[in-house]
Design a protein around this motif. Structure first.
Motif, short mmCIF file in Angstrom:
data_model
loop_
_atom_site.label_atom_id
_atom_site.label_comp_id
_atom_site.label_asym_id
_atom_site.label_seq_id
_atom_site.Cartn_x
_atom_site.Cartn_y
_atom_site.Cartn_z
N GLY A 341 34.72 0.96 67.30
CA GLY A 341 33.34 0.44 68.09
C GLY A 341 33.65 -0.29 68.19
N TYR A 342 34.43 -1.36 67.92
CA TYR A 342 34.45 -2.61 68.53
C TYR A 342 36.10 -3.15 68.17
CZ TYR A 342 33.67 -4.60 63.21
OH TYR A 342 33.70 -4.34 62.03
N SER A 343 36.48 -2.21 67.00
CA SER A 343 38.23 -2.92 66.98
C SER A 343 38.87 -1.20 67.80
CB SER A 343 38.49 -3.29 65.71
OG SER A 343 40.08 -3.33 65.41
N ASP A 344 40.71 -1.82 67.20
CA ASP A 344 41.36 -0.75 67.95
C ASP A 344 42.50 0.13 67.01
OD1 ASP A 344 42.99 -1.87 70.04
OD2 ASP A 344 41.24 -2.41 69.81
N PRO A 345 43.02 0.88 67.09
CA PRO A 345 44.34 0.42 66.35
C PRO A 345 45.09 -0.15 66.93
CG PRO A 345 44.15 2.55 67.53
CD PRO A 345 43.04 1.72 67.80
N VAL A 346 45.18 -0.59 68.38
CA VAL A 346 46.62 -1.71 68.85
C VAL A 346 45.93 -2.84 68.69
CG1 VAL A 346 46.78 -2.05 71.26
CG2 VAL A 346 46.11 0.27 71.04
N ASP A 347 44.58 -3.52 68.13
CA ASP A 347 44.73 -4.81 68.39
C ASP A 347 44.68 -4.74 67.37
OD1 ASP A 347 43.84 -6.03 70.29
OD2 ASP A 347 41.97 -4.82 70.33
N GLU A 348 44.48 -3.47 65.53
CA GLU A 348 44.58 -3.99 64.69
C GLU A 348 46.62 -3.92 64.38
OE1 GLU A 348 44.84 -1.14 60.63
OE2 GLU A 348 44.34 0.00 62.55
N GLN A 349 46.74 -3.58 65.26
CA GLN A 349 48.53 -3.41 65.79
C GLN A 349 49.39 -5.04 65.18
OE1 GLN A 349 51.31 -0.53 65.82
NE2 GLN A 349 51.78 -1.45 67.95
N HIS A 350 48.59 -5.04 65.80
CA HIS A 350 49.17 -6.85 66.67
C HIS A 350 48.80 -7.45 65.32
CE1 HIS A 350 47.57 -6.00 71.63
NE2 HIS A 350 49.10 -5.51 70.58
N PHE A 351 47.17 -7.59 64.58
CA PHE A 351 47.28 -8.28 63.77
C PHE A 351 48.73 -8.33 62.17
CE2 PHE A 351 45.24 -8.64 59.46
CZ PHE A 351 45.17 -9.86 59.81
N LEU A 352 48.35 -7.09 61.98
CA LEU A 352 49.85 -6.35 61.35
C LEU A 352 51.02 -7.30 61.03
CD1 LEU A 352 48.69 -2.55 60.63
CD2 LEU A 352 48.22 -4.76 59.17
N VAL A 353 51.65 -6.71 62.50
CA VAL A 353 52.71 -7.32 62.94
C VAL A 353 52.84 -8.51 62.54
CG1 VAL A 353 54.15 -7.99 64.50
CG2 VAL A 353 53.52 -5.27 63.61
N GLU A 354 51.51 -9.17 63.34
CA GLU A 354 52.19 -11.17 63.66
C GLU A 354 52.01 -11.13 61.77
OE1 GLU A 354 49.47 -14.84 64.89
OE2 GLU A 354 48.47 -12.99 65.08
N GLN A 355 50.61 -11.08 60.95
CA GLN A 355 51.28 -11.45 59.70
C GLN A 355 52.18 -11.31 58.87
OE1 GLN A 355 48.66 -13.57 58.12
NE2 GLN A 355 47.67 -13.45 60.31
N ILE A 356 52.42 -10.17 58.88
CA ILE A 356 53.78 -8.67 57.81
C ILE A 356 55.28 -10.04 58.56
CG2 ILE A 356 55.24 -7.55 57.67
CD1 ILE A 356 52.60 -5.73 57.68
N ASN A 357 55.37 -9.63 59.92
CA ASN A 357 56.42 -10.51 60.60
C ASN A 357 56.28 -12.18 59.88
OD1 ASN A 357 57.66 -8.43 62.20
ND2 ASN A 357 56.48 -9.54 63.83
N ALA A 358 55.35 -12.68 59.74
CA ALA A 358 55.50 -14.38 59.80
C ALA A 358 56.09 -14.44 57.70
CB ALA A 358 53.76 -15.10 59.14
N ILE A 359 55.23 -13.13 56.96
CA ILE A 359 55.38 -13.03 55.76
C ILE A 359 56.95 -13.04 55.28
CG2 ILE A 359 55.12 -11.80 52.88
CD1 ILE A 359 52.15 -11.63 54.74
N GLN A 360 57.58 -11.83 55.75
CA GLN A 360 58.97 -11.91 55.76
C GLN A 360 60.09 -12.65 56.54
OE1 GLN A 360 59.58 -7.40 57.95
NE2 GLN A 360 59.60 -6.62 55.98
#
Length: 570
Positions: A341-360
């Motif tokens: 409705g206002y988000s999507d799997p592509v934008d979600e993936q950008h968030f996940l990758v950015e955060q998990i990369n930073a943690i790793q």
């Protein structure tokens, strides 16, 4: 294990993202090729034979990356129950489908559709290198707010309706609290949350207090209270929490959040901060009503004016400076949280990758577990069914013209604590554990739920249980996703499109780390399951052989089962 980071995204069923895992069409999007040793016995749509023969009005269809922006489905407490239809899972189109909406992709049968590894490539690659559960469910049915509260307290009962004009004060109860806020209230107006009221202790609720909708306040305890009692550092970090207009410092004035927005991949903008996605703001003990920032980085995770509620930028600062709290909950800004409705799997993936990369990339990675989980299913089709271990007998008429609780919930075991409107477990959702100590390219079949994450935190830091019929007493462990004796020692950095950028295996981690992780290692030993009332069950948990044909797995007590059926053909 010194750090647990829970990334809590929005509105996805397991079949919606993993329905054909590990096989992707590779006709568009990002190419995905699974490893040869990828498990084959995974409870997916494809494995169950439900892609071509399905008992619903429509068969599932693959959604392309170009169809990432879709209509939001109906994910209300009652309609989700009726869609599951007591385990037949054949009434989704009639009960939860929304196939027409403005400016977004929609078509008849949309609720049945799914993405594959060409769109949700990052999640599929995390599953390839770490651990995925195909038996993780909501603790109850319903939308985002109940799911968020289940995560932090395992208890959606105890809510009261509050006057939005005095939202940070104790409410003045009436005989008839707002039904959109409180379901099945008792004589004091205390009931259960099944909808999405904004939290009482939040200046930004009710669209910065410009509307007059009743707000909700929870009584009782949450995991933050338990961690505080043990002096364990923790924080809830959410996109847009830093107010666009700071609090003026005067009684009766409010901070504002509506001025901070971002566009999604479709170009539509939404306000970053969603109050009803912030569960600790419903509790006076763990709220930061005026969205005050921490005084400095070293205060993050500890007592201070922010009271453990922070902006996502504070998590980034804590990670970079070595001040990562023991327990962190991350919530994306709306445009990146995955909510249709206002988000999507592509934008979600950008968030996940950015955060998990930073943690790793951080020094803390060596003793961190990242848990990726979801607040609800959005009503998207999923063929798996958890037979309710906690029933509810709410016969009031719901928005669909039917009794609020379905026959399956009304005939389930009596509600724990006598609290109505907590039927569950609910729909199945993805759950991944990404850690040097998670199993690698493994799919765990142990039945778990949102409150299993709560229990995981409780056990690691020996906080005790929340009590008052919280589902933490019945929830199974996440132990099937870990292997502390044989660490995978792997750092997997992804690109923004979800493809693998680099894989690094380090000899830094050794089995001697098991001793340093004693609390979590002890907690992950098999335990007796609890009864619906929190008492000890009569037997140990038993995991039966996995099969897509009719079968059963123990869930919650020795006398109740999680049923996974092969559906009748249409």
């Amino acid at each position: 294990m010194k750090h647990v980071v829970v990334i809590f995204d929005e509105n996805v069923s397991f079949d919606h993202y993993f329905g054909t895992y590990p096989k992707a069409a590779n006709t568009d999007g990002t190419t995905f090729t699974p490893a040869k040793d990828t498990p084959k016995n995974i409870d997916t749509l494809a494995h169950a034979g439900l892609l071509e023969k399905n008992p619903n009005l429509y068969t599932p269809k693959r959604l392309a990356p170009s169809q990432a922006m879709t209509c939001d489905q109906n994910h209300s407490y009652g309609p989700e129950q009726y869609a599951a239809n007591g385990g037949k899972a054949d009434k989704f189109v009639e009960n939860t489908e929304v196939s027409k909406c403005t400016g977004l992709f929609g078509e008849p049968g949309l609720v049945m559709d799914y993405y594959d590894g060409n769109t949700v490539t990052g999640l599929w690659n995390y599953a390839q290198h770490y651990a995925l559960s195909d038996r993780s469910f909501s603790s109850g049915y319903g939308p985002s707010s109940p799911g968020a509260v289940e995560l932090v307290s395992g208890q959606t009962h105890g809510i009261v309706s509050t006057d939005p004009k005095s939202s940070t004060e104790d409410p003045k109860q009436t005989d008839k609290p707002d039904p959109a806020t409180v379901s099945s209230p008792d004589a004091q107006g205390v009931g259960t949350m099944i909808n999405d009221p904004d939290p009482a202790f939040d200046d930004c609720s009710d669209k910065d207090h410009t509307s007059g909708s009743a707000l909700g306040r929870f009584k009782g305890r949450n995991i933050g209270d338990l961690l505080n009692a043990k002096d364990v550092s923790w924080g809830w970090f959410q996109g847009g929490f830093r107010p666009s207009t700071p609090w003026g410092g005067k009684q009766g004035s409010y901070a504002k959040c509506s001025g901070t927005t971002h566009p999604n991949v479709g170009g539509a903008s939404s306000v970053d901060y969603s109050p009803h996605h912030a569960p600790f703001q419903y509790y006076k003990s763990t709220a930061n009503p005026h969205h005050l920032p921490p005084k400095n980085v070293s205060e993050i995770g500890h007592s201070g004016q922010a009271n453990h509620n922070y902006d996502l930028t504070d998590f980034d600062a804590a990670l970079k400076t070595g001040h990562l709290p023991s327990v962190s909950f991350l919530k994306a800004a709306e445009y990146q949280d995955g909510h249709a409705g206002y988000s999507d799997p592509v934008d979600e993936q950008h968030f996940l990758v950015e955060q998990i990369n930073a943690i790793q990339k951080s020094p803390q990675w060596k003793d961190t577990a990242v848990v990726v989980a979801y607040d609800d299913s959005d009503g998207w089709y999923d063929h798996a069914y958890a037979k309710p271990t906690n029933g509810s007998r709410d016969t009031t008429t719901g928005s669909n013209g039917k009794a609020t609780d379905s026959p399956a919930c009304q005939s389930a075991p009596r509600p724990a604590g006598g609290y109505q409107d907590r039927c569950g477990p609910g729909p199945r959702q993805p759950l991944l554990v990404i850690s040097p100590y998670s199993k690698a390219n493994k799919v765990d079949h142990t039945p778990t739920e949102q409150t299993s994450i709560t229990r995981f935190i409780e056990d690691n830091w020996h906080t005790g249980r929340i009590g008052d019929a919280s589902f933490d007493a019945r929830a199974n462990s996440l132990s099937g996703l870990f292997d502390f004796r044989h660490p995978n020692n792997t750092q997997v950095l992804l690109k923004q499109d979800g493809s693998v950028d680099s894989v690094h295996r380090s000899g830094h981690y050794t089995t001697s780390a098991l001793a340093a992780s004693a609390p979590i290692a002890d907690a992950l030993t098999p335990h007796r399951l609890a009864g619906a009332d929190g008492s000890a069950a009569s037997g140990d948990s038993v995991l039966l052989p996995v099969g897509i044909a009719a079968g059963a797995l123990v869930f919650g007590t020795a006398a109740t089962v999680l049923v996974l059926r092969r559906r009748r053909t249409a």
